[in-house]
Design a protein around this motif. Structure first.
Motif, PDB file in Angstrom:
ATOM      1  N   ASP A  22       0.830  -1.200   0.000  1.00 11.54           N
ATOM      2  CA  ASP A  22       0.000   0.000   0.000  1.00 11.54           C
ATOM      3  C   ASP A  22       0.870   1.259   0.000  1.00 11.54           C
ATOM      4  O   ASP A  22       0.589   2.226  -0.709  1.00 11.54           O
ATOM      5  N   MET A  23       1.956   1.232   0.789  1.00 12.03           N
ATOM      6  CA  MET A  23       2.843   2.394   0.823  1.00 12.03           C
ATOM      7  C   MET A  23       3.525   2.586  -0.514  1.00 12.03           C
ATOM      8  O   MET A  23       3.653   3.722  -1.012  1.00 12.03           O
ATOM      9  N   LEU A  24       3.989   1.507  -1.143  1.00  9.73           N
ATOM     10  CA  LEU A  24       4.619   1.614  -2.453  1.00  9.73           C
ATOM     11  C   LEU A  24       3.656   2.177  -3.488  1.00  9.73           C
ATOM     12  O   LEU A  24       4.052   2.890  -4.410  1.00  9.73           O
ATOM     13  N   THR A  25       2.373   1.862  -3.335  1.00  5.23           N
ATOM     14  CA  THR A  25       1.371   2.324  -4.291  1.00  5.23           C
ATOM     15  C   THR A  25       1.050   3.799  -4.118  1.00  5.23           C
ATOM     16  O   THR A  25       0.895   4.538  -5.095  1.00  5.23           O
ATOM     17  N   ASN A  26       0.965   4.259  -2.872  1.00 11.97           N
ATOM     18  CA  ASN A  26       0.382   5.573  -2.598  1.00 11.97           C
ATOM     19  C   ASN A  26       1.355   6.662  -2.163  1.00 11.97           C
ATOM     20  O   ASN A  26       1.038   7.844  -2.285  1.00 11.97           O
ATOM     21  N   THR A  27       2.535   6.304  -1.644  1.00 12.70           N
ATOM     22  CA  THR A  27       3.409   7.351  -1.125  1.00 12.70           C
ATOM     23  C   THR A  27       4.059   8.153  -2.246  1.00 12.70           C
ATOM     24  O   THR A  27       4.392   7.612  -3.316  1.00 12.70           O
ATOM     25  N   SER A  28       4.213   9.444  -2.005  1.00 11.97           N
ATOM     26  CA  SER A  28       4.967  10.295  -2.928  1.00 11.97           C
ATOM     27  C   SER A  28       6.401  10.496  -2.441  1.00 11.97           C
ATOM     28  O   SER A  28       7.184  11.194  -3.083  1.00 11.97           O
ATOM     29  N   ASP A  29       6.737   9.865  -1.329  1.00 10.49           N
ATOM     30  CA  ASP A  29       8.053   9.990  -0.711  1.00 10.49           C
ATOM     31  C   ASP A  29       8.992   8.948  -1.330  1.00 10.49           C
ATOM     32  O   ASP A  29       8.882   7.755  -1.027  1.00 10.49           O
ATOM     33  N   THR A  30       9.887   9.379  -2.192  1.00  7.82           N
ATOM     34  CA  THR A  30      10.791   8.429  -2.844  1.00  7.82           C
ATOM     35  C   THR A  30      11.726   7.760  -1.843  1.00  7.82           C
ATOM     36  O   THR A  30      12.187   6.641  -2.070  1.00  7.82           O
ATOM     37  N   GLY A  31      12.011   8.446  -0.735  1.00  9.18           N
ATOM     38  CA  GLY A  31      12.842   7.831   0.295  1.00  9.18           C
ATOM     39  C   GLY A  31      12.184   6.612   0.905  1.00  9.18           C
ATOM     40  O   GLY A  31      12.831   5.580   1.139  1.00  9.18           O
ATOM     41  N   ALA A  47       5.222  -8.932  -6.592  1.00  6.28           N
ATOM     42  CA  ALA A  47       4.180  -7.924  -6.387  1.00  6.28           C
ATOM     43  C   ALA A  47       4.806  -6.546  -6.196  1.00  6.28           C
ATOM     44  O   ALA A  47       4.254  -5.526  -6.643  1.00  6.28           O
ATOM     45  N   MET A  48       5.968  -6.480  -5.520  1.00  5.16           N
ATOM     46  CA  MET A  48       6.671  -5.203  -5.358  1.00  5.16           C
ATOM     47  C   MET A  48       7.083  -4.636  -6.717  1.00  5.16           C
ATOM     48  O   MET A  48       6.933  -3.446  -6.990  1.00  5.16           O
ATOM     49  N   ILE A  49       7.596  -5.508  -7.581  1.00  9.19           N
ATOM     50  CA  ILE A  49       8.024  -5.063  -8.906  1.00  9.19           C
ATOM     51  C   ILE A  49       6.827  -4.545  -9.687  1.00  9.19           C
ATOM     52  O   ILE A  49       6.907  -3.526 -10.384  1.00  9.19           O
ATOM     53  N   GLY A  50       5.686  -5.232  -9.567  1.00 10.20           N
ATOM     54  CA  GLY A  50       4.494  -4.797 -10.257  1.00 10.20           C
ATOM     55  C   GLY A  50       4.044  -3.415  -9.832  1.00 10.20           C
ATOM     56  O   GLY A  50       3.618  -2.595 -10.655  1.00 10.20           O
ATOM     57  N   VAL A  51       4.126  -3.133  -8.528  1.00  6.95           N
ATOM     58  CA  VAL A  51       3.743  -1.807  -8.028  1.00  6.95           C
ATOM     59  C   VAL A  51       4.736  -0.751  -8.510  1.00  6.95           C
ATOM     60  O   VAL A  51       4.352   0.346  -8.936  1.00  6.95           O
ATOM     61  N   LEU A  52       6.031  -1.051  -8.455  1.00  5.78           N
ATOM     62  CA  LEU A  52       7.040  -0.100  -8.926  1.00  5.78           C
ATOM     63  C   LEU A  52       6.815   0.243 -10.397  1.00  5.78           C
ATOM     64  O   LEU A  52       6.968   1.396 -10.811  1.00  5.78           O
ATOM     65  N   LYS A  53       6.451  -0.758 -11.193  1.00  2.10           N
ATOM     66  CA  LYS A  53       6.249  -0.539 -12.622  1.00  2.10           C
ATOM     67  C   LYS A  53       5.147   0.478 -12.893  1.00  2.10           C
ATOM     68  O   LYS A  53       5.204   1.225 -13.878  1.00  2.10           O
ATOM     69  N   GLU A  54       4.159   0.542 -12.006  1.00  2.37           N
ATOM     70  CA  GLU A  54       3.016   1.431 -12.218  1.00  2.37           C
ATOM     71  C   GLU A  54       3.223   2.826 -11.644  1.00  2.37           C
ATOM     72  O   GLU A  54       2.376   3.697 -11.830  1.00  2.37           O
ATOM     73  N   ARG A  55       4.335   3.059 -10.964  1.00  2.00           N
ATOM     74  CA  ARG A  55       4.543   4.375 -10.360  1.00  2.00           C
ATOM     75  C   ARG A  55       4.859   5.421 -11.431  1.00  2.00           C
ATOM     76  O   ARG A  55       5.651   5.172 -12.347  1.00  2.00           O
ATOM     77  N   SER A  56       4.257   6.597 -11.281  1.00  2.00           N
ATOM     78  CA  SER A  56       4.480   7.671 -12.251  1.00  2.00           C
ATOM     79  C   SER A  56       5.883   8.260 -12.151  1.00  2.00           C
ATOM     80  O   SER A  56       6.353   8.899 -13.087  1.00  2.00           O
ATOM     81  N   ASP A  57       6.557   8.043 -11.019  1.00  2.00           N
ATOM     82  CA  ASP A  57       7.905   8.597 -10.836  1.00  2.00           C
ATOM     83  C   ASP A  57       8.987   7.536 -11.028  1.00  2.00           C
ATOM     84  O   ASP A  57      10.081   7.649 -10.474  1.00  2.00           O
ATOM     85  N   LEU A  58       8.696   6.506 -11.827  1.00  2.00           N
ATOM     86  CA  LEU A  58       9.685   5.451 -12.050  1.00  2.00           C
ATOM     87  C   LEU A  58      10.984   6.018 -12.614  1.00  2.00           C
ATOM     88  O   LEU A  58      12.072   5.596 -12.235  1.00  2.00           O
TER      89      LEU A  58
END
Length: 337
Positions: A22-31, A47-58
């Protein structure tokens, strides 16, 4: 804990897996993204990789953590989905395995067969303790929380100490007179040192045909603080504590003077106490230090706090540099902060 669950029940619930995703999906804090990927174990790591792939700040995350891994404009245009998958996988790999791989055990070391039992005990103590501090934080976290099959460094250490036991047994059979020395070594280790060094010698003297596997209790000094932190059920608190713990473990591995201090049990106990969660922001009071190298020891202890602060400053500098570089490259969607 507030939930009425015991520490063990809280750990067995694996509450952090859902919260981490949930944090990987919603946080704007790159740290926080970096900390979750670096320290939080999860059963389905894809599942972590899948969430990272969908982040707009990849793009930004890749620029911060993956040197020389920026995607080309041609890649972005021709195959965005596959490119995101590849870059998310690389980002996760870099964050997950930031320590690289170095076997914790020093395979060039050979235990002394004869000599002063006290010196042999000191030698065992030094080699074992140094090996423990070479284990990455993530491995301790995994082992503490029940992901033993995903903790290769600890399994490597336990395999190594079993090999040392087996080799010593063989030497005892070849040189029975050497066994008398090691009986005294075992007594010294049992009375003075931490249990892993004692386990090696005690089991090398054993008569059973089958050599046991080292019990997990031998590294409880590192596992219990981690369990205490996760028992709070606060992911933000956990991430902050693990970040500092990681820096302190790295600081010991990098700066501890094993030649002069490894057999000073009082000073080593101060170091172990500094790893306890209640001491992660306040170091324990130091004992009387030997006058001949007091300054060096005080400098080392001060480095616990310096290391954590330096890591935060380094991360901020890295992020600022990456944002400026991306801005100069003209990548869309990235603005300077």
């Amino acid at each position: 804990m507030g939930s009425g669950l015991s520490r063990q029940e809280t750990v067995e619930s694996r509450w952090w897996e859902e919260k981490a995703l949930d944090m990987l999906t919603n946080t704007s804090d790159t740290g926080k993204v970096g900390l979750v990927c670096s320290f939080i174990p999860i059963s389905d790591e894809s599942a972590m990789i899948g969430v990272l792939k969908e982040r707009s700040d990849l793009e930004t995350l890749v620029a911060i953590h993956c040197k020389s891994r920026e995607r080309s404009k041609e890649q972005s245009v021709t195959s965005p989905t596959l490119t995101d998958e590849a870059f998310a996988t690389e980002l996760w790999r870099v964050l997950r395995f930031s320590s690289g791989y170095q076997a914790p055990w020093d395979w060039d070391w050979r235990p002394s067969l004869f000599g002063n039992p006290w010196e042999i005990a000191d030698e065992f103590h030094t080699v074992v303790t140094r090996a423990v501090f070479r284990i990455p934080t993530l491995d301790f976290v995994r082992y503490a929380l029940g992901y033993e099959d995903k903790a290769p460094f600890i399994r490597s250490l336990f395999s190594a100490v079993r090999d040392v036991c087996s080799n010593l047994r063989s030497r005892f059979n070849e040189l029975p007179e050497m066994k008398n020395t090691y009986v005294k070594v075992e007594q010294i280790l049992r009375s003075r040192y931490r249990p892993l060094a004692h386990w090696i010698v005690a089991n090398s003297l054993g008569d059973s045909d089958e050599l046991p596997y080292p019990p997990v209790s031998l590294i409880d000094f590192a596992l219990n603080p981690i369990k205490d932190v996760f028992a709070t059920r606060s992911l933000s608190f956990v991430l902050g504590q693990l970040a500092v713990l990681d820096q302190r473990l790295r600081h010991v591995n990098r700066a501890y003077d094993w030649t002069r201090w490894s057999t000073d049990l009082g000073f080593l106990e101060v170091v172990y106490q500094a790893l306890r969660p209640e001491n992660l922001t306040n170091l324990p009071a130091t004992r009387l230090l030997p006058p001949e190298d007091r300054d060096a020891r005080m400098l080392f202890l001060g480095g616990f706090e310096m290391a954590a602060r330096h890591e935060i400053r380094a991360l901020l500098r890295k992020m600022k540099f990456s944002f400026e570089r991306l801005h100069r490259m003209g990548l869309r969607g990235v603005r300077t902060q």
